[in-house]
Design an enzyme around this catalytic site. Structure first.
Site, PDB file in Angstrom:
ATOM      1  N   GLY A  14       0.830  -1.211   0.000  1.00 23.53           N
ATOM      2  CA  GLY A  14       0.000   0.000   0.000  1.00 23.53           C
ATOM      3  C   GLY A  14       0.858   1.252   0.000  1.00 23.53           C
ATOM      4  O   GLY A  14       1.823   1.336   0.759  1.00 23.53           O
ATOM      5  N   ARG A  75       1.174  -5.164  -5.420  1.00 19.35           N
ATOM      6  CA  ARG A  75       1.350  -6.358  -4.580  1.00 19.35           C
ATOM      7  C   ARG A  75       1.549  -7.513  -5.557  1.00 19.35           C
ATOM      8  O   ARG A  75       0.722  -7.729  -6.432  1.00 19.35           O
ATOM      9  CB  ARG A  75       0.109  -6.588  -3.712  1.00 19.35           C
ATOM     10  N   ASP A 106       5.107  -4.913   5.988  1.00 21.92           N
ATOM     11  CA  ASP A 106       5.575  -6.273   6.295  1.00 21.92           C
ATOM     12  C   ASP A 106       5.714  -7.159   5.051  1.00 21.92           C
ATOM     13  O   ASP A 106       6.679  -7.915   4.934  1.00 21.92           O
ATOM     14  CB  ASP A 106       4.719  -6.937   7.380  1.00 21.92           C
ATOM     15  N   THR A 129       4.221   2.739   5.489  1.00 28.11           N
ATOM     16  CA  THR A 129       2.839   2.243   5.553  1.00 28.11           C
ATOM     17  C   THR A 129       2.057   3.155   6.487  1.00 28.11           C
ATOM     18  O   THR A 129       2.588   3.600   7.515  1.00 28.11           O
ATOM     19  CB  THR A 129       2.770   0.789   6.072  1.00 28.11           C
ATOM     20  N   ASP A 131      -0.160   2.202   8.359  1.00 22.42           N
ATOM     21  CA  ASP A 131      -0.682   1.413   9.479  1.00 22.42           C
ATOM     22  C   ASP A 131       0.104   1.554  10.790  1.00 22.42           C
ATOM     23  O   ASP A 131      -0.417   1.255  11.856  1.00 22.42           O
ATOM     24  CB  ASP A 131      -0.737  -0.077   9.102  1.00 22.42           C
ATOM     25  N   ASP A 133       2.413  -0.332  11.982  1.00 22.67           N
ATOM     26  CA  ASP A 133       2.295  -1.639  12.642  1.00 22.67           C
ATOM     27  C   ASP A 133       3.589  -2.441  12.611  1.00 22.67           C
ATOM     28  O   ASP A 133       3.556  -3.666  12.686  1.00 22.67           O
ATOM     29  CB  ASP A 133       1.163  -2.446  11.975  1.00 22.67           C
ATOM     30  N   ARG A 175      -5.475  -2.389   8.607  1.00 23.27           N
ATOM     31  CA  ARG A 175      -5.451  -3.854   8.456  1.00 23.27           C
ATOM     32  C   ARG A 175      -5.764  -4.503   9.793  1.00 23.27           C
ATOM     33  O   ARG A 175      -6.842  -4.280  10.306  1.00 23.27           O
ATOM     34  CB  ARG A 175      -4.099  -4.318   7.897  1.00 23.27           C
TER      35      ARG A 175
HETATM   36  O1  F6P Z   1      -1.449  -1.412   4.566  1.00 19.66           O
HETATM   37  C1  F6P Z   1      -2.082  -0.230   4.197  1.00 19.66           C
HETATM   38  C2  F6P Z   1      -3.550  -0.461   3.940  1.00 19.66           C
HETATM   39  O2  F6P Z   1      -4.124   0.773   3.554  1.00 19.66           O
HETATM   40  C3  F6P Z   1      -4.329  -1.085   5.098  1.00 19.66           C
HETATM   41  O3  F6P Z   1      -4.639  -0.156   6.099  1.00 19.66           O
HETATM   42  C4  F6P Z   1      -5.507  -1.649   4.382  1.00 19.66           C
HETATM   43  O4  F6P Z   1      -6.048  -2.751   5.083  1.00 19.66           O
HETATM   44  C5  F6P Z   1      -4.939  -2.105   3.055  1.00 19.66           C
HETATM   45  O5  F6P Z   1      -3.729  -1.379   2.884  1.00 19.66           O
HETATM   46  C6  F6P Z   1      -5.819  -1.889   1.880  1.00 19.66           C
HETATM   47  O6  F6P Z   1      -5.183  -2.418   0.785  1.00 19.66           O
HETATM   48  P1  F6P Z   1      -5.664  -2.225  -0.736  1.00 19.66           P
HETATM   49  O7  F6P Z   1      -5.293  -0.842  -1.164  1.00 19.66           O
HETATM   50  O8  F6P Z   1      -4.948  -3.271  -1.491  1.00 19.66           O
HETATM   51  O9  F6P Z   1      -7.148  -2.384  -0.725  1.00 19.66           O
END
Ligand code: F6P
Length: 325
Positions: A14, A75, A106, A129, A131, A133, A175
């Site tokens: 992300g 990803r 991660d 990130t 998050d 985390d 997340r």
């Molecule tokens: O890791 C960052 C994040 O924004 C999380 O908070 C969330 O769960 C996820 O990525 C969403 O991912 P995507 O953009 O692939 O929907």
């Protein structure tokens, strides 16, 4: 120790505000040391597909203030296979990349660790990130901007909640982490914060709604997306059923939290970490994430960095409760 001549930099997972500031810092520091920098586009996908470009001084002009990532992000499923990683290694060699700076969370570090272990490529991870985390840094690049975006949005929701005497359940990202929810809950004067790290949050909320002050005209409940009781819509339905007299609405903030100009804190953090990454590679370090702990640069092995951070300050939940009485 072989001398590093060409550092590959990429962003993965992300995106997060401040990633551009980190790329800029890596490029400018490497050039200062007469090293080349290769930008790898679209994370591990681009690494496998040969999507590489040299980054010059000008390539990173005027990006410190921009959200997103100029290198794009992705990803990659292919990179999770041994075959995919072999291809990535082949492309890295072909483009003479002899060290890597991986900016992400991660998933990014799991991949970086595999490259380091399987092919011996020196690699440094930077925590990018929203998050917050990861273990080994007080803050990740993007977190400060994201929490400011959240409180700006919640302040607006508060205006309409107040006008209509409503309760709003607001879902924020993270997340499986409650880091975004916890801080924004305190900062927005929320009634309650529901996060995966704490149990019985819903029972606590019901108790507040049943036995708390009845003269409140607006109420905000912040729910982390990873909350085990379910997402905001599910919780909203339960609240509506149990408290039909409370006019309840649900708002999911979503990807708005990932965009926008990085805050000053994120730009400074990203600049410090980007600089430190190049210095670390130059000094022969590898297989580590660089973060900031108590305002000092800190090095953490990648395998430890990806362990879920246990540093969540549950005392903030108590503060939310007391201050919203
Ligand atoms: O890791 C960052 C994040 O924004 C999380 O908070 C969330 O769960 C996820 O990525 C969403 O991912 P995507 O953009 O692939 O929907």
């Amino acid at each position: 120790m072989t001398q590093i001549k060409n550092i590959g930099v990429f962003t993965s997972g992300g995106d997060a505000p401040g990633m551009n500031a980190a790329i800029r810092a890596v490029v400018r520091t490497a050039l200062y040391h007469d090293m080349q920098v290769t930008g790898i586009r679209r994370g591990y996908e681009g690494m496998i597909n040969g999507d590489y470009e040299f980054l010059h001084r000008k390539s990173v002009s005027n990006i410190i203030q921009r959200g997103g990532t100029i290198l794009k992000s992705a990803r990659s499923e292919q990179f999770k296979t041994a075959e995919g990683r072999k291809l990535a290694h082949y492309q890295l060699k072909k483009h003479n990349v002899d060290a890597l700076v991986a900016i992400g969370g991660d998933g990014t570090f799991t991949g970086a660790k595999a490259l380091y272990e399987e092919f011996g490529i020196p690699v440094i991870g930077l925590p990018g990130t929203i998050d917050n985390d990861l273990t080994g840094t007080d803050y990740t690049i993007g977190y400060d901007t994201a929490i400011n975006t959240v409180i700006n949005a919640v302040d607006k929701i508060r205006d309409t909640a107040e006008s209509h005497d409503r309760l709003f359940i607001v879902e924020v990202m993270g997340r499986d982490s409650g880091m975004i929810a916890l801080r924004t809950g305190v900062a927005s004067g929320a009634e309650s914060v529901l996060i995966p790290e704490s149990k019985d949050d819903l029972v606590g909320l019901f108790d507040r709604l049943e036995n708390g002050r009845k003269d409140k005209s607006s109420r905000i409940v912040i729910v982390a997306e990873g909350e085990q009781e379910g997402g905001a819509f599910h919780i909203g339905n339960i609240v509506k059923e149990k408290f039909p007299h409370i006019d309840t609405r649900v708002s999911i903030l979503g990807h708005i939290q990932r965009g926008g100009k990085p805050t000053c804190m994120d730009r400074v953090l990203a600049s410090r970490l980007g600089y430190a990454a190049v210095e670390a590679l130059k000094a022969g370090r590898s297989g580590e994430m660089i973060g900031v702990i108590h305002d000092e640069i800190a090095y953490t092995p990648l395998e430890k960095a990806i362990e879920k951070s246990s540093e969540i300050n549950l005392n903030l939940l108590k503060i939310v409760e007391i201050l919203s009485l």
